[in-house]
Every structure is written in C-alpha cells, then in structure tokens.
Design an enzyme around this catalytic site. Structure first.
Site, mmCIF file in Angstrom:
data_model
loop_
_atom_site.group_PDB
_atom_site.id
_atom_site.type_symbol
_atom_site.label_atom_id
_atom_site.label_comp_id
_atom_site.label_asym_id
_atom_site.label_seq_id
_atom_site.Cartn_x
_atom_site.Cartn_y
_atom_site.Cartn_z
ATOM 1 N N THR A 1 -36.741 8.471 29.142
ATOM 2 C CA THR A 1 -36.801 7.214 28.377
ATOM 3 C C THR A 1 -37.942 6.332 28.868
ATOM 4 O OG1 THR A 1 -35.597 5.144 28.037
ATOM 5 C CG2 THR A 1 -35.015 6.371 29.984
ATOM 6 N N ASP A 2 -38.414 5.458 27.980
ATOM 7 C CA ASP A 2 -39.460 4.512 28.395
ATOM 8 C C ASP A 2 -38.940 3.502 29.428
ATOM 9 O OD1 ASP A 2 -37.848 2.968 26.709
ATOM 10 O OD2 ASP A 2 -39.471 2.290 25.402
ATOM 11 N N GLU A 3 -37.604 3.378 29.530
ATOM 12 C CA GLU A 3 -37.050 2.371 30.461
ATOM 13 C C GLU A 3 -37.382 2.676 31.916
ATOM 14 O OE1 GLU A 3 -33.118 0.902 29.858
ATOM 15 O OE2 GLU A 3 -33.303 0.967 27.691
ATOM 16 N N TYR B 1 -28.804 2.345 34.815
ATOM 17 C CA TYR B 1 -29.119 3.400 33.842
ATOM 18 C C TYR B 1 -30.554 3.897 34.017
ATOM 19 C CZ TYR B 1 -30.931 5.398 29.523
ATOM 20 O OH TYR B 1 -31.590 6.216 28.628
ATOM 21 N N SER C 1 -31.188 5.688 37.219
ATOM 22 C CA SER C 1 -30.650 7.061 37.271
ATOM 23 C C SER C 1 -31.551 8.006 36.463
ATOM 24 C CB SER C 1 -29.203 7.106 36.767
ATOM 25 O OG SER C 1 -29.154 6.830 35.376
ATOM 26 N N LYS C 2 -32.099 7.529 35.351
ATOM 27 C CA LYS C 2 -32.999 8.378 34.560
ATOM 28 C C LYS C 2 -34.304 8.635 35.322
ATOM 29 C CE LYS C 2 -32.564 9.687 30.802
ATOM 30 N NZ LYS C 2 -31.952 10.937 30.264
ATOM 31 N N LYS D 1 -24.648 0.136 20.586
ATOM 32 C CA LYS D 1 -26.080 -0.143 20.704
ATOM 33 C C LYS D 1 -26.474 -1.143 19.619
ATOM 34 C CE LYS D 1 -26.227 3.050 23.890
ATOM 35 N NZ LYS D 1 -26.284 4.465 23.662
ATOM 36 N N TYR E 1 -28.184 -11.415 23.171
ATOM 37 C CA TYR E 1 -28.311 -11.703 24.597
ATOM 38 C C TYR E 1 -29.496 -12.646 24.844
ATOM 39 C CZ TYR E 1 -25.494 -7.378 25.211
ATOM 40 O OH TYR E 1 -24.529 -6.402 25.157
ATOM 41 N N HIS F 1 -32.213 -8.065 32.467
ATOM 42 C CA HIS F 1 -32.656 -7.685 31.115
ATOM 43 C C HIS F 1 -34.175 -7.491 31.033
ATOM 44 C CE1 HIS F 1 -31.809 -8.645 26.580
ATOM 45 N NE2 HIS F 1 -32.354 -7.454 26.763
HETATM 46 P P1 NAD Z 1 -25.465 9.234 23.620
HETATM 47 O O1 NAD Z 1 -24.743 8.396 24.617
HETATM 48 O O2 NAD Z 1 -25.304 8.940 22.183
HETATM 49 O O3 NAD Z 1 -25.061 10.766 23.827
HETATM 50 C C1 NAD Z 1 -24.915 11.344 25.085
HETATM 51 C C2 NAD Z 1 -24.204 12.686 24.912
HETATM 52 O O4 NAD Z 1 -24.101 13.297 26.207
HETATM 53 C C3 NAD Z 1 -22.778 12.554 24.382
HETATM 54 O O5 NAD Z 1 -22.553 13.536 23.398
HETATM 55 C C4 NAD Z 1 -21.908 12.806 25.598
HETATM 56 O O6 NAD Z 1 -20.636 13.362 25.301
HETATM 57 C C5 NAD Z 1 -22.774 13.775 26.383
HETATM 58 N N1 NAD Z 1 -22.472 13.782 27.816
HETATM 59 C C6 NAD Z 1 -22.340 12.697 28.629
HETATM 60 N N2 NAD Z 1 -22.054 13.105 29.883
HETATM 61 C C7 NAD Z 1 -22.046 14.469 29.853
HETATM 62 C C8 NAD Z 1 -21.841 15.466 30.840
HETATM 63 N N3 NAD Z 1 -21.567 15.147 32.113
HETATM 64 N N4 NAD Z 1 -21.903 16.765 30.468
HETATM 65 C C9 NAD Z 1 -22.154 17.105 29.176
HETATM 66 N N5 NAD Z 1 -22.351 16.208 28.209
HETATM 67 C C10 NAD Z 1 -22.298 14.902 28.544
HETATM 68 O O7 NAD Z 1 -26.983 9.188 24.063
HETATM 69 P P2 NAD Z 1 -28.318 9.207 23.179
HETATM 70 O O8 NAD Z 1 -28.660 7.833 22.807
HETATM 71 O O9 NAD Z 1 -28.195 10.256 22.160
HETATM 72 O O10 NAD Z 1 -29.370 9.672 24.283
HETATM 73 C C11 NAD Z 1 -29.578 11.041 24.546
HETATM 74 C C12 NAD Z 1 -30.616 11.182 25.640
HETATM 75 O O11 NAD Z 1 -31.835 10.579 25.218
HETATM 76 C C13 NAD Z 1 -30.240 10.482 26.941
HETATM 77 O O12 NAD Z 1 -30.651 11.302 28.010
HETATM 78 C C14 NAD Z 1 -31.026 9.181 26.916
HETATM 79 O O13 NAD Z 1 -31.332 8.763 28.210
HETATM 80 C C15 NAD Z 1 -32.263 9.611 26.169
HETATM 81 N N6 NAD Z 1 -32.954 8.563 25.392
HETATM 82 C C16 NAD Z 1 -32.250 7.775 24.518
HETATM 83 C C17 NAD Z 1 -32.935 6.844 23.747
HETATM 84 C C18 NAD Z 1 -32.208 5.961 22.753
HETATM 85 O O14 NAD Z 1 -32.813 5.045 22.209
HETATM 86 N N7 NAD Z 1 -30.941 6.203 22.458
HETATM 87 C C19 NAD Z 1 -34.321 6.711 23.885
HETATM 88 C C20 NAD Z 1 -35.005 7.524 24.800
HETATM 89 C C21 NAD Z 1 -34.299 8.461 25.521
HETATM 90 O O1 DAU Z 2 -35.778 2.288 25.462
HETATM 91 C C1 DAU Z 2 -34.963 3.426 25.329
HETATM 92 C C2 DAU Z 2 -33.539 3.048 25.630
HETATM 93 O O2 DAU Z 2 -33.061 2.295 24.517
HETATM 94 C C3 DAU Z 2 -32.637 4.250 25.880
HETATM 95 O O3 DAU Z 2 -33.095 4.904 27.042
HETATM 96 C C4 DAU Z 2 -31.181 3.816 26.041
HETATM 97 O O4 DAU Z 2 -30.348 4.955 26.181
HETATM 98 C C5 DAU Z 2 -30.778 3.040 24.810
HETATM 99 O O5 DAU Z 2 -29.442 2.578 24.951
HETATM 100 C C6 DAU Z 2 -31.718 1.876 24.575
HETATM 101 O O6 DAU Z 2 -31.553 0.854 25.589
HETATM 102 P P1 DAU Z 2 -31.595 -0.712 25.233
HETATM 103 O O7 DAU Z 2 -30.928 -1.459 26.310
HETATM 104 O O8 DAU Z 2 -32.960 -1.117 24.843
HETATM 105 O O9 DAU Z 2 -30.689 -0.669 23.878
HETATM 106 P P2 DAU Z 2 -29.508 -1.615 23.360
HETATM 107 O O10 DAU Z 2 -29.251 -1.210 21.957
HETATM 108 O O11 DAU Z 2 -28.364 -1.648 24.300
HETATM 109 O O12 DAU Z 2 -30.176 -3.050 23.351
HETATM 110 C C7 DAU Z 2 -31.359 -3.306 22.603
HETATM 111 C C8 DAU Z 2 -31.738 -4.758 22.836
HETATM 112 O O13 DAU Z 2 -30.761 -5.597 22.201
HETATM 113 C C9 DAU Z 2 -31.757 -5.175 24.289
HETATM 114 O O14 DAU Z 2 -32.799 -6.117 24.500
HETATM 115 C C10 DAU Z 2 -30.410 -5.851 24.495
HETATM 116 C C11 DAU Z 2 -30.143 -6.480 23.145
HETATM 117 N N1 DAU Z 2 -28.723 -6.563 22.753
HETATM 118 C C12 DAU Z 2 -27.959 -5.448 22.813
HETATM 119 C C13 DAU Z 2 -26.637 -5.486 22.445
HETATM 120 C C14 DAU Z 2 -25.767 -4.240 22.535
HETATM 121 C C15 DAU Z 2 -28.212 -7.777 22.290
HETATM 122 O O15 DAU Z 2 -28.926 -8.800 22.226
HETATM 123 N N2 DAU Z 2 -26.903 -7.814 21.911
HETATM 124 C C16 DAU Z 2 -26.080 -6.725 21.988
HETATM 125 O O16 DAU Z 2 -24.872 -6.831 21.654
#
Ligand code: NAD
Ligand code: DAU
Length: 350
Positions: A134-136, A159, A162-163, A198, A216, A291
């Site tokens: 992730t970009d985070e 989070y 850990s990534k 999210k 937030y 944040h």
């Molecule tokens: P998500 O939380 O929707 O899905 C995670 C999946 O992993 C779920 O199906 C869950 O059951 C499974 N899982 C969790 N723990 C597990 C374990 N111990 N063993 C096997 N399966 C397990 O997450 P997402 O948003 O789809 O993200 C997927 C990946 O992409 C993550 O690694 C995240 O860091 C990365 N990522 C997410 C975003 C985003 O915007 N959502 C952006 C960049 C990277």
């Molecule tokens: O940048 C990639 C990441 O994006 C992924 O690695 C993460 O898995 C994914 O969850 C996401 O993280 P963010 O923290 O950016 O996403 P989230 O949707 O939780 O929040 C987006 C923005 O919105 C952040 O600035 C926090 C804000 N927010 C979020 C929630 C849930 C609010 O203001 N109110 C809310 O209720």
C-alpha cells in the site's frame, strides 16, 4: 495453464481480482485461500464458485502446516498475497492482530513458496510471489510532491507499519535468496464489494439509512483514489512483465479530499434517489489518531516500464460504485448487521 494462489480472495480487492482474472484469462486456475474474517465474504464470489478454474480453501496464512499443504497439493506458479487486516481504525484498537496477520502471515507464505520453488541452482522457472502492499507505507505528504518507489518508508499507524514490515521481509527474500518476487504499492481503491467500514461504502450505507456521516477532523485529508479494476490490471501486468525484485507504485492521480468525496456521494443520492438526503447529515467527529494528511502516488515507473494506465476516470468510477451499492443494499445490510456470520455457517455448513 498457470496456477495462482490468491490469498484474501474473499475480501474487497481479492474478490475483484478473482473476477477480473477469470474474465480476462480462460486458461488459469485460481486457488483462493481465505480465513474468512469479518472482511472475507464468499457471497462476493457466488457467481463463480462453480467455475472449474476456481477453487476455494478456507485457511489462515499464519497456519504453517495448512499453507505448506497447499504447495504440496498444487503446483503453484504465482502467489498473490492480498490477505491482511486492512482497516486503519481497527489497527489503532488491535495492533497485535495486525502484526500477526500482516507480518507473520506474509513470512509464513514467503517461506512455504520458497521451500516449494527453490532448487539447487536457484528457483524453478516461471514462479513469482507478489506482495500487495500500500502507499501508506510511505507515510504522509505535505502539499507538494508524490510517493515514488524510492521514497523512504515512514509508516505511522499500526496497519501501515505492519504492511511496511511485511514489505521488508519480502525484500529480504529477494536480497538473501533471490526469490522471484515483486511488491506493488497502490493508493486507495474503491469499487464493489468493499466492506462498509471504509469511507466510500460507509458514507453510501449511512446515506441510505439516514445516519450521520462521520468526517474525521477537518475533512481536508487527501487520498488518491483508484478504481479497483485498474489495480487488478496492474497486478496482472506486474505478474506477467514486472522485473524480478522490483517495487511498482500504482495510482491514477485522482487526489480528492474527504469532504469532496462525501459531498459527491450526497449530491448523487440527493439528485437521483432520495431528495431528503443532504449535507445536514454530515457530522464532524474527533480526528483519527496519527491521521495521515495526504497520499499521492507517482505511477510513472509502472506506466513507462510495463505500459499500465488506468481505464476508469474518478468521475465514471464513483458513479458506477455508488450505483452498485444502491443496487446491493441487502449485501450491505447483511455485512453491517453481523448476520453474515450465521449466513456463511449455514451456507457452507462450516
Ligand atoms: P479486505 O479487508 O477487504 O480483505 C482482506 C481479506 O483477507 C479478507 O477476505 C479476509 O478474510 C482475509 N484474511 C484476513 N486475515 C487472513 C488470514 N490470516 N489468512 C487468510 N486470509 C485472511 O482488504 P482489501 O481492502 O481487499 O485489501 C487487500 C490487500 O490490499 C491488503 O493487503 C491491503 O493492505 C492492500 N491494499 C488495500 C488498498 C485499499 O484501498 N483497500 C489499497 C492498497 C493496498
Ligand atoms: O492508501 C491505501 C489504503 O487505503 C489501504 O492500504 C487501506 O487498507 C485502506 O483501508 C485505505 O486506508 P484509509 O485509511 O485511507 O481508508 P479509509 O476508508 O479508512 O479512510 C479514508 C479517509 O477517510 C481517511 O482520511 C479517514 C477518513 N474517514 C474514514 C472513515 C471510515 C472519515 O473521515 N470518516 C470515516 O468514517
């Protein structure tokens, strides 16, 4: 026929990736390994569960025996590791779980792949491990500049830390063993099947239920949004063409602040669905601890080296996404009510 071991394929991006790959390639076998945490949802894959090119295995990536057994049973060509705890707010409450799944799980998977693929003279041909990062991991930007692959890692939340730790273990397997691998670091994804904790699905779900829309802090934090299929396309291309050992940033220069996102959703629902939904639902709440202010990806490397480009503009993607959630209100209802836990127990007789 290539065999893909996809972990976390029942989650948001993983399930979109499984769909994307089965649409795009006719001659692949996908093994989806998922622990089915609260975020894993087999309903996301219901339409392809009987596809002969698809197999589901319920397993935890931290379970060494279970993971090794998979590599014994299947001749895996590609590992794509999506499995993770992915929500920043949960990581602030439960950091240990994030360290376990995201770091230990990644090492367990890396090691099983290494044991299966290593020969006396290196690694078997055609194998690759891809870590979905992730970009985070790069931390937070000021007003100027972008994250590049060379930007130093500076994660802040449990989070993102850990990534980043997982990324360093992946790097170690390349530096030490020359294991064939890549890391992708994508910006915020949006699209169907995202758990409504999210920002985007949460705001849509709360609009539907006329609940307050929590913002937030001052709502001016910026995220760089990418439609999920464009992320899936990037992963497919990195698997096929990425230079071994390289990191690829993925993003489409779609920076928006949070209040803009929330107002866009309100305005679409107000104008097209329910005129009683309006900005009075917005509620500014306490800021997230630590944040990050701004994320912004420089995607030049993946564009130049691999020819990747995003196909969905933010304006198209956000409307498509809002419509999908509005058409799948029961799906959101099941996930947010906790009902899905029983649903799966009965559905899969687990
Ligand atoms: P998500 O939380 O929707 O899905 C995670 C999946 O992993 C779920 O199906 C869950 O059951 C499974 N899982 C969790 N723990 C597990 C374990 N111990 N063993 C096997 N399966 C397990 O997450 P997402 O948003 O789809 O993200 C997927 C990946 O992409 C993550 O690694 C995240 O860091 C990365 N990522 C997410 C975003 C985003 O915007 N959502 C952006 C960049 C990277
Ligand atoms: O940048 C990639 C990441 O994006 C992924 O690695 C993460 O898995 C994914 O969850 C996401 O993280 P963010 O923290 O950016 O996403 P989230 O949707 O939780 O929040 C987006 C923005 O919105 C952040 O600035 C926090 C804000 N927010 C979020 C929630 C849930 C609010 O203001 N109110 C809310 O209720």
């Amino acid at each position: 026929m290539k065999t893909y071991l996809v972990t976390g394929g029942a989650g948001f991006i993983g399930s979109n990736f499984v769909h994307y790959m089965l649409r795009k390639h006719k001659d692949i076998h996908i093994i989806n390994v998922d622990k089915l945490t609260y975020a894993g949802n087999l309903e996301n894959l219901k339409d392809i569960e009987k596809n002969p090119n698809y197999t589901f295995v319920k397993a935890d990536i931290c379970d060494k025996e279970a993971v090794e057994a998979l590599f014994q049973k299947y001749d895996v060509d590609y590992v794509v590791n999506f499995a993770a705890e992915s929500h920043v707010d949960r990581s602030i409450r439960e950091p240990e779980l994030f360290a376990k799944t995201n770091v230990l799980g990644t090492v367990t998977l890396l090691n099983a792949a290494k044991n299966a693929w290593e020969t006396e003279n290196g690694f078997k041909e055609g194998k690759k491990y891809l870590q979905v990062s992730t970009d985070e991991v790069y931390g937070s930007l000021g007003k100027e500049g972008y994250f590049m692959e060379t930007t130093p890692l500076d994660p802040h939340s449990p989070y993102s830390s850990s990534k980043a730790s997982a990324d360093l273990m992946v790097k170690a397997y390349y530096d030490t063993y020359k294991m064939p691998l890549n890391i992708t670091r994508c910006s915020n994804n949006y699209g169907p099947y995202q758990f409504p904790e999210k920002l985007i699905p949460l705001i849509i779900n709360n609009c539907v239920n006329k609940k307050p829309l929590p913002i937030y802090g001052d709502g001016m934090n910026i995220r760089d949004w990418l439609y999920v299929d464009d992320h899936c396309k990037a992963i497919d291309m990195v698997l096929e063409k990425g230079t071994i050992g390289q990191v690829y940033n993925v993003g489409g220069h779609n920076e928006r602040n949070n209040i803009y996102i929330v107002k866009t959703i309100i305005s679409f629902i107000h104008d097209n669905i329910d005129a009683t939904v309006d900005e009075t639902l917005i509620k500014y709440v306490e800021d997230r601890k630590g944040h990050d202010r701004r994320y912004g990806i420089d995607p030049q490397k993946i564009k130049t080296d691999l020819g990747w480009y995003p196909e969905t503009t933010f304006e198209m993607g956000i409307i498509k996404t809002i419509k999908w959630y509005l058409q799948n209100k029961e799906w959101m209802e099941r996930l947010t009510s906790g009902e899905y836990e029983n649903y799966y127990k009965n559905y899969y007789k687990m």
